[in-house]
Scaffold this motif. Structure first.
Motif, PDB file in Angstrom:
ATOM      1  N   ALA A   1      -1.138  -6.532 -10.698  1.00 29.71           N
ATOM      2  CA  ALA A   1      -0.884  -7.730 -10.535  1.00 29.71           C
ATOM      3  C   ALA A   1      -1.457  -8.276 -10.029  1.00 29.71           C
ATOM      4  O   ALA A   1      -1.588  -9.397  -9.156  1.00 29.71           O
ATOM      5  N   ASN A   2      -1.159  -7.468  -8.406  1.00 32.09           N
ATOM      6  CA  ASN A   2      -1.358  -8.093  -7.073  1.00 32.09           C
ATOM      7  C   ASN A   2      -3.433  -7.903  -6.613  1.00 32.09           C
ATOM      8  O   ASN A   2      -3.290  -8.411  -6.113  1.00 32.09           O
ATOM      9  N   LEU A   3      -3.399  -6.852  -7.477  1.00 33.44           N
ATOM     10  CA  LEU A   3      -5.123  -5.977  -7.197  1.00 33.44           C
ATOM     11  C   LEU A   3      -6.089  -7.092  -8.211  1.00 33.44           C
ATOM     12  O   LEU A   3      -7.115  -7.492  -7.878  1.00 33.44           O
ATOM     13  N   HIS A   4      -5.503  -7.418  -9.106  1.00 33.36           N
ATOM     14  CA  HIS A   4      -6.346  -8.096 -10.810  1.00 33.36           C
ATOM     15  C   HIS A   4      -7.042  -9.587  -9.752  1.00 33.36           C
ATOM     16  O   HIS A   4      -8.059  -9.812  -9.933  1.00 33.36           O
ATOM     17  N   PRO A   5      -6.087 -10.501  -8.900  1.00 36.69           N
ATOM     18  CA  PRO A   5      -6.645 -11.554  -8.930  1.00 36.69           C
ATOM     19  C   PRO A   5      -7.189 -11.341  -8.129  1.00 36.69           C
ATOM     20  O   PRO A   5      -8.447 -12.321  -7.544  1.00 36.69           O
ATOM     21  N   TRP A   6      -7.193 -10.675  -6.899  1.00 31.56           N
ATOM     22  CA  TRP A   6      -8.521 -10.320  -5.898  1.00 31.56           C
ATOM     23  C   TRP A   6      -9.429  -9.969  -6.604  1.00 31.56           C
ATOM     24  O   TRP A   6     -10.309 -10.179  -6.153  1.00 31.56           O
ATOM     25  N   TYR A   7      -9.494  -9.291  -7.145  1.00 35.35           N
ATOM     26  CA  TYR A   7     -10.939  -8.269  -7.378  1.00 35.35           C
ATOM     27  C   TYR A   7     -11.929  -9.328  -8.287  1.00 35.35           C
ATOM     28  O   TYR A   7     -12.658  -9.438  -8.304  1.00 35.35           O
ATOM     29  N   ARG A   8     -10.927 -10.001  -9.737  1.00 36.32           N
ATOM     30  CA  ARG A   8     -11.980 -10.994 -10.290  1.00 36.32           C
ATOM     31  C   ARG A   8     -12.139 -12.192  -9.135  1.00 36.32           C
ATOM     32  O   ARG A   8     -13.028 -13.513  -9.603  1.00 36.32           O
ATOM     33  N   GLY A   9     -10.919 -12.693  -7.594  1.00 36.99           N
ATOM     34  CA  GLY A   9     -11.584 -13.573  -6.983  1.00 36.99           C
ATOM     35  C   GLY A   9     -13.414 -13.088  -6.372  1.00 36.99           C
ATOM     36  O   GLY A   9     -13.094 -12.547  -6.840  1.00 36.99           O
ATOM     37  N   GLY A  10     -12.814 -13.759  -4.867  1.00 36.51           N
ATOM     38  CA  GLY A  10     -13.871 -13.497  -4.206  1.00 36.51           C
ATOM     39  C   GLY A  10     -13.771 -11.970  -2.813  1.00 36.51           C
ATOM     40  O   GLY A  10     -14.438 -12.216  -2.740  1.00 36.51           O
ATOM     41  N   ARG A  11     -12.911 -10.965  -4.179  1.00 37.67           N
ATOM     42  CA  ARG A  11     -11.938  -9.714  -3.128  1.00 37.67           C
ATOM     43  C   ARG A  11     -12.029  -9.778  -1.525  1.00 37.67           C
ATOM     44  O   ARG A  11     -13.289  -9.290  -0.794  1.00 37.67           O
ATOM     45  N   GLU A  12     -11.764 -11.155  -1.274  1.00 35.84           N
ATOM     46  CA  GLU A  12     -11.719 -11.181   0.099  1.00 35.84           C
ATOM     47  C   GLU A  12     -10.551 -10.070   0.674  1.00 35.84           C
ATOM     48  O   GLU A  12      -9.150 -10.156   0.024  1.00 35.84           O
ATOM     49  N   MET A  13     -10.438  -9.823   1.882  1.00 38.78           N
ATOM     50  CA  MET A  13      -8.975  -9.266   2.028  1.00 38.78           C
ATOM     51  C   MET A  13      -7.894 -10.163   2.336  1.00 38.78           C
ATOM     52  O   MET A  13      -6.782  -8.916   2.562  1.00 38.78           O
ATOM     53  N   LYS A  14      -8.994 -11.044   2.993  1.00 38.13           N
ATOM     54  CA  LYS A  14      -7.192 -11.878   3.379  1.00 38.13           C
ATOM     55  C   LYS A  14      -6.413 -12.403   2.221  1.00 38.13           C
ATOM     56  O   LYS A  14      -5.123 -12.530   2.983  1.00 38.13           O
ATOM     57  N   GLN A  15      -7.200 -12.345   0.995  1.00 44.11           N
ATOM     58  CA  GLN A  15      -5.681 -12.430   0.202  1.00 44.11           C
ATOM     59  C   GLN A  15      -5.049 -11.237  -0.349  1.00 44.11           C
ATOM     60  O   GLN A  15      -4.253 -10.932  -0.894  1.00 44.11           O
ATOM     61  N   LEU A  16      -5.643 -10.075   0.268  1.00 42.60           N
ATOM     62  CA  LEU A  16      -4.490  -8.460   0.224  1.00 42.60           C
ATOM     63  C   LEU A  16      -3.387  -8.965   1.296  1.00 42.60           C
ATOM     64  O   LEU A  16      -2.704  -7.513   0.893  1.00 42.60           O
ATOM     65  N   SER A  17      -4.178  -9.292   2.401  1.00 41.45           N
ATOM     66  CA  SER A  17      -2.737  -9.238   3.792  1.00 41.45           C
ATOM     67  C   SER A  17      -1.118  -9.321   3.198  1.00 41.45           C
ATOM     68  O   SER A  17      -0.248  -8.375   4.243  1.00 41.45           O
ATOM     69  N   ALA A  18      -0.980 -10.468   2.034  1.00 39.58           N
ATOM     70  CA  ALA A  18       0.417 -10.945   2.119  1.00 39.58           C
ATOM     71  C   ALA A  18       1.250  -9.259   1.523  1.00 39.58           C
ATOM     72  O   ALA A  18       2.221  -8.628   1.780  1.00 39.58           O
ATOM     73  N   PHE A  19       0.555  -8.529   0.357  1.00 38.46           N
ATOM     74  CA  PHE A  19       0.588  -7.235   0.210  1.00 38.46           C
ATOM     75  C   PHE A  19       0.841  -6.350   0.607  1.00 38.46           C
ATOM     76  O   PHE A  19       1.107  -5.525   1.284  1.00 38.46           O
ATOM     77  N   GLY A  20      -0.407  -6.005   1.941  1.00 37.29           N
ATOM     78  CA  GLY A  20      -0.690  -4.766   2.344  1.00 37.29           C
ATOM     79  C   GLY A  20       0.787  -5.051   3.878  1.00 37.29           C
ATOM     80  O   GLY A  20       1.368  -4.164   4.231  1.00 37.29           O
ATOM     81  N   LYS A  21       1.160  -6.435   4.272  1.00 37.75           N
ATOM     82  CA  LYS A  21       2.268  -6.401   5.474  1.00 37.75           C
ATOM     83  C   LYS A  21       3.475  -6.153   3.924  1.00 37.75           C
ATOM     84  O   LYS A  21       4.466  -5.536   4.965  1.00 37.75           O
ATOM     85  N   GLY A  22       3.745  -5.910   2.910  1.00 36.37           N
ATOM     86  CA  GLY A  22       5.299  -5.629   2.356  1.00 36.37           C
ATOM     87  C   GLY A  22       4.885  -4.477   2.000  1.00 36.37           C
ATOM     88  O   GLY A  22       5.736  -3.704   2.785  1.00 36.37           O
ATOM     89  N   PHE A  23       3.719  -3.839   1.774  1.00 32.90           N
ATOM     90  CA  PHE A  23       3.211  -2.602   2.252  1.00 32.90           C
ATOM     91  C   PHE A  23       4.263  -1.451   3.702  1.00 32.90           C
ATOM     92  O   PHE A  23       4.393  -1.129   3.418  1.00 32.90           O
ATOM     93  N   ALA A  24       3.597  -2.574   4.362  1.00 29.43           N
ATOM     94  CA  ALA A  24       3.871  -1.613   6.045  1.00 29.43           C
ATOM     95  C   ALA A  24       4.935  -1.238   5.991  1.00 29.43           C
ATOM     96  O   ALA A  24       5.686  -0.479   6.652  1.00 29.43           O
ATOM     97  N   ALA A  25       5.744  -2.666   5.437  1.00 29.23           N
ATOM     98  CA  ALA A  25       7.104  -2.753   5.924  1.00 29.23           C
ATOM     99  C   ALA A  25       7.721  -1.487   5.249  1.00 29.23           C
ATOM    100  O   ALA A  25       8.852  -1.153   5.533  1.00 29.23           O
ATOM    101  N   ALA A  26       7.556  -1.742   4.330  1.00 26.94           N
ATOM    102  CA  ALA A  26       7.869  -0.378   3.248  1.00 26.94           C
ATOM    103  C   ALA A  26       7.962   1.109   3.571  1.00 26.94           C
ATOM    104  O   ALA A  26       8.442   2.228   3.468  1.00 26.94           O
ATOM    105  N   ALA A  27       6.538   1.020   3.894  1.00 31.48           N
ATOM    106  CA  ALA A  27       5.927   2.436   4.886  1.00 31.48           C
ATOM    107  C   ALA A  27       6.880   2.950   5.951  1.00 31.48           C
ATOM    108  O   ALA A  27       7.534   3.944   6.221  1.00 31.48           O
ATOM    109  N   CYS A  28       7.252   2.066   7.016  1.00 27.13           N
ATOM    110  CA  CYS A  28       8.340   1.954   8.467  1.00 27.13           C
ATOM    111  C   CYS A  28       9.298   2.411   7.397  1.00 27.13           C
ATOM    112  O   CYS A  28      10.224   2.780   7.766  1.00 27.13           O
ATOM    113  N   ALA A  29       9.699   1.578   6.953  1.00 25.79           N
ATOM    114  CA  ALA A  29      11.329   2.351   5.474  1.00 25.79           C
ATOM    115  C   ALA A  29      11.472   3.105   5.621  1.00 25.79           C
ATOM    116  O   ALA A  29      12.849   4.074   5.581  1.00 25.79           O
TER     117      ALA A  29
END
Length: 170
Positions: free
Chosen positions: A21-49
């Motif tokens: 659900a998070n990768l599909h809009p990125w893939y269908r859109g412009g595939r800009e990395m900034k579109q994934l930054s919010a998801f990546g922030k959450g993933f990084a926090a989870a990795a630290c936890a």
């Protein structure tokens, strides 16, 4: 603790649904990395936890697995009529020290600040990244791929302590 360190196929299904659900809009859109930054922030926090052996962050990590297992097993069973309760190989990040814990708390705090400043869509993406990261880090493959993280956090914490104590400055 009322959580699990074992992920089932249902839990994996729940995490993959949120990931897609998070990768599909990125893939269908412009595939800009900034579109994934919010998801990546959450993933990084989870990795630290996930590196935390206990406490509130460790509890939240294990509790996310319980929630994912239940939701994914219900979704898979309802959609297909088969059971999704088979356990996957378990993985865990280990070796976090007190100095690394300081870095973990600061990193999670920065993500909380980013969450508070984010718009509605990015808030959902941050939560989605945290959910997916926490769930996938219960598996041997993802935990093994990030096995370097606790020692990196520890080294960063050691560097902060050394700088504060003036080591190497004088």
């Amino acid at each position: 603790m009322t959580g699990t360190t074992t992920l089932t196929l249902g839990g994996l299904l729940a995490a993959l649904i949120v990931l897609i659900a998070n990768l599909h809009p990125w893939y269908r859109g412009g595939r800009e990395m900034k579109q994934l930054s919010a998801f990546g922030k959450g993933f990084a926090a989870a990795a630290c936890a996930a590196a935390c052996p206990g406490g509130l962050l460790g509890w939240a990590h294990s509790r996310t697995g319980t929630i994912a297992n239940g939701a994914g097993e219900r979704a898979g069973s309802t959609a297909t009529g088969t059971t999704q309760g088979s356990a996957l190989t378990t993985g865990q990040l280990t070796g976090l020290t007190a100095t690394g814990a300081v870095v973990v708390v600061l990193a999670v705090f920065l993500v909380v600040l980013a969450y508070k400043a984010a718009g509605k869509a990015d808030k959902r993406r941050i939560l989605g990244g945290a959910f997916v990261g926490s769930v996938l880090l219960l598996t041997a493959g993802v935990a093994g791929a990030l096995s370097w993280l606790p020692s990196a956090l520890n080294m960063a914490g050691d560097g902060v302590v050394a700088a504060v104590q003036g080591a190497g400055i004088l």
